[in-house]
Design an enzyme around this catalytic site. Structure first.
Site, PDB file in Angstrom:
ATOM      1  CE1 TYR A 170      -4.028   2.054   0.718  1.00 36.50           C
ATOM      2  CE2 TYR A 170      -2.722   3.041   2.480  1.00 36.50           C
ATOM      3  CZ  TYR A 170      -3.849   3.043   1.674  1.00 36.50           C
ATOM      4  OH  TYR A 170      -4.798   4.023   1.825  1.00 36.50           O
ATOM      5  CE  LYS A 215      -3.690   4.871  -1.368  1.00 32.46           C
ATOM      6  NZ  LYS A 215      -4.741   5.320  -2.295  1.00 32.46           N
TER       7      LYS A 215
HETATM    8  P1  NDP Z   1     -13.410   2.291   1.107  1.00 31.06           P
HETATM    9  O1  NDP Z   1     -12.958   0.881   1.157  1.00 31.06           O
HETATM   10  O2  NDP Z   1     -14.521   2.743   1.978  1.00 31.06           O
HETATM   11  O3  NDP Z   1     -13.763   2.698  -0.403  1.00 31.06           O
HETATM   12  C1  NDP Z   1     -12.925   2.343  -1.460  1.00 31.06           C
HETATM   13  C2  NDP Z   1     -13.757   2.307  -2.712  1.00 31.06           C
HETATM   14  O4  NDP Z   1     -12.924   1.944  -3.817  1.00 31.06           O
HETATM   15  C3  NDP Z   1     -14.897   1.270  -2.640  1.00 31.06           C
HETATM   16  O5  NDP Z   1     -16.090   1.858  -3.078  1.00 31.06           O
HETATM   17  C4  NDP Z   1     -14.421   0.192  -3.601  1.00 31.06           C
HETATM   18  O6  NDP Z   1     -15.452  -0.511  -4.250  1.00 31.06           O
HETATM   19  C5  NDP Z   1     -13.672   1.027  -4.617  1.00 31.06           C
HETATM   20  N1  NDP Z   1     -12.804   0.202  -5.457  1.00 31.06           N
HETATM   21  C6  NDP Z   1     -11.858  -0.676  -5.058  1.00 31.06           C
HETATM   22  N2  NDP Z   1     -11.309  -1.276  -6.130  1.00 31.06           N
HETATM   23  C7  NDP Z   1     -11.926  -0.751  -7.227  1.00 31.06           C
HETATM   24  C8  NDP Z   1     -11.792  -0.983  -8.621  1.00 31.06           C
HETATM   25  N3  NDP Z   1     -10.914  -1.864  -9.114  1.00 31.06           N
HETATM   26  N4  NDP Z   1     -12.595  -0.278  -9.477  1.00 31.06           N
HETATM   27  C9  NDP Z   1     -13.493   0.620  -8.997  1.00 31.06           C
HETATM   28  N5  NDP Z   1     -13.660   0.867  -7.680  1.00 31.06           N
HETATM   29  C10 NDP Z   1     -12.887   0.175  -6.807  1.00 31.06           C
HETATM   30  O7  NDP Z   1     -12.097   3.159   1.384  1.00 31.06           O
HETATM   31  P2  NDP Z   1     -11.889   4.711   1.767  1.00 31.06           P
HETATM   32  O8  NDP Z   1     -13.067   5.508   1.431  1.00 31.06           O
HETATM   33  O9  NDP Z   1     -11.324   4.738   3.118  1.00 31.06           O
HETATM   34  O10 NDP Z   1     -10.680   5.043   0.772  1.00 31.06           O
HETATM   35  C11 NDP Z   1     -10.795   5.896  -0.360  1.00 31.06           C
HETATM   36  C12 NDP Z   1      -9.394   6.269  -0.808  1.00 31.06           C
HETATM   37  O11 NDP Z   1      -8.740   7.003   0.236  1.00 31.06           O
HETATM   38  C13 NDP Z   1      -8.494   5.058  -1.108  1.00 31.06           C
HETATM   39  O12 NDP Z   1      -7.671   5.340  -2.211  1.00 31.06           O
HETATM   40  C14 NDP Z   1      -7.674   4.931   0.157  1.00 31.06           C
HETATM   41  O13 NDP Z   1      -6.445   4.284  -0.068  1.00 31.06           O
HETATM   42  C15 NDP Z   1      -7.497   6.390   0.540  1.00 31.06           C
HETATM   43  N6  NDP Z   1      -7.156   6.589   1.943  1.00 31.06           N
HETATM   44  C16 NDP Z   1      -8.011   6.220   2.960  1.00 31.06           C
HETATM   45  C17 NDP Z   1      -7.653   6.412   4.281  1.00 31.06           C
HETATM   46  C18 NDP Z   1      -8.527   6.036   5.435  1.00 31.06           C
HETATM   47  O14 NDP Z   1      -8.086   6.180   6.586  1.00 31.06           O
HETATM   48  N7  NDP Z   1      -9.761   5.597   5.235  1.00 31.06           N
HETATM   49  C19 NDP Z   1      -6.347   6.984   4.617  1.00 31.06           C
HETATM   50  C20 NDP Z   1      -5.544   7.339   3.493  1.00 31.06           C
HETATM   51  C21 NDP Z   1      -5.944   7.145   2.206  1.00 31.06           C
HETATM   52  P3  NDP Z   1     -16.253  -1.721  -3.529  1.00 31.06           P
HETATM   53  O15 NDP Z   1     -17.272  -1.025  -2.697  1.00 31.06           O
HETATM   54  O16 NDP Z   1     -16.811  -2.483  -4.685  1.00 31.06           O
HETATM   55  O17 NDP Z   1     -15.238  -2.493  -2.743  1.00 31.06           O
END
Ligand code: NDP
Length: 251
Positions: A157, A161
């Protein structure tokens, strides 16, 4: 920030839950017509579209797996055929497959790099064509403070990132002359499905280390994304903005 509502069009990948969902709502409130990308959950996608419509906004949900080039081409084509333009791309889709490197399978490495880094590459490549024609646009990549400071158990990860940070800065240099900005937002610990899985004890410890005294909420990140998409951020490109309650301050 401009008082005028935007008439622009924004794609948010991985939009149906967590940070992506909050970003869609925030951009719709700012006047953007929103394309909420999702990969599987039709019900959640439709509930987001309805929520935006109830608030008086405009959104469509388009299914696409961001790791599949044909799907991504369909996402951009679908956006252009629905709304006729593309102003903002938020590369938000992301996954984790955490474990120590010694135990990490090649599959877990590939899955995280492919979704978090190649997904952003595919979407950005497809999106910059219409943006270049318009000579304007904004790409916002969701990186993480883990990509800046590292984290045991997250080599895949963190590598993805950190890669996104280099990608953001390089693309910003490539397309700046065409009026396109490329920036990254680096959240700390935000309350979503990604952090739900952390043990309560660890969450408690983390919380005591955050100067603002709490974990972040998806809305805390969405506001910064909306700012970077807005005309107020027109002279910002290649930037990485941490949204972490002060947890990791740059030295
Ligand atoms: P979630 O797991 O809540 O949401 C991630 C979303 O990405 C889900 O809707 C998932 O779909 C979708 N997704 C995953 N793979 C694919 C794909 N191949 N094609 C299309 N959609 C996809 O995570 P967060 O909201 O927490 O994270 C959002 C972003 O923020 C990410 O990039 C994460 O790395 C980043 N982030 C989050 C942090 C945190 O503390 N939460 C901290 C730092 C960064 P599905 O619902 O189908 O699984």
């Amino acid at each position: 920030m401009s008082a005028e509502p935007s008439s622009g069009v924004a794609i948010v990948t991985g939009a149906v839950r967590g940070i992506g969902r909050a970003v869609c709502l925030e951009l719709a409130r700012a006047g953007y017509r929103v394309v909420a990308n999702y990969r599987g959950d039709d019900e959640l996608a439709q509930s987001l579209v309805s929520e935006i419509a109830q608030e008086g906004g405009h959104a469509v949900a388009l299914r696409a797996d961001v790791t599949v080039a044909d799907d991504v081409a369909g996402l951009i084509e679908g956006t252009l055929s629905t709304f006729g333009r593309l102003d903002v791309l938020v590369n938000n889709a992301g996954i984790t497959r955490d474990t120590l490197l010694m135990r990490m399978s090649e599959t877990d490495w590939d899955a995280v790099l492919t979704t978090n880094l190649k997904g952003a590459f595919l979407c950005s490549k497809a999106a910059i064509r219409p943006m270049m024609r318009q000579r304007s646009g904004s790409i916002i990549n969701l990186t993480s403070v883990v990509g800046l400071v590292g984290n045991a158990g997250q080599t895949n990860y963190a590598a993805a990132k950190a890669g996104l940070v280099g990608f953001t800065k390089s693309l910003a240099k490539e397309v700046g002359s065409r009026g396109i900005t490329v920036n990254a937002v680096a959240p700390g610990f935000i309350e979503t499905r990604l952090t739900d899985v952390l043990p309560d004890e660890l969450k408690g410890t983390i919380q005591t280390q955050i100067p603002l005294g709490r974990m972040g909420r998806p809305e805390d990140v969405a506001g910064v994304v909306a700012f970077l998409a807005s005309p107020a951020a027109r002279y910002i490109t290649g930037a990485v903005i941490s949204v972490d309650g002060g947890l990791f301050m740059a030295t």
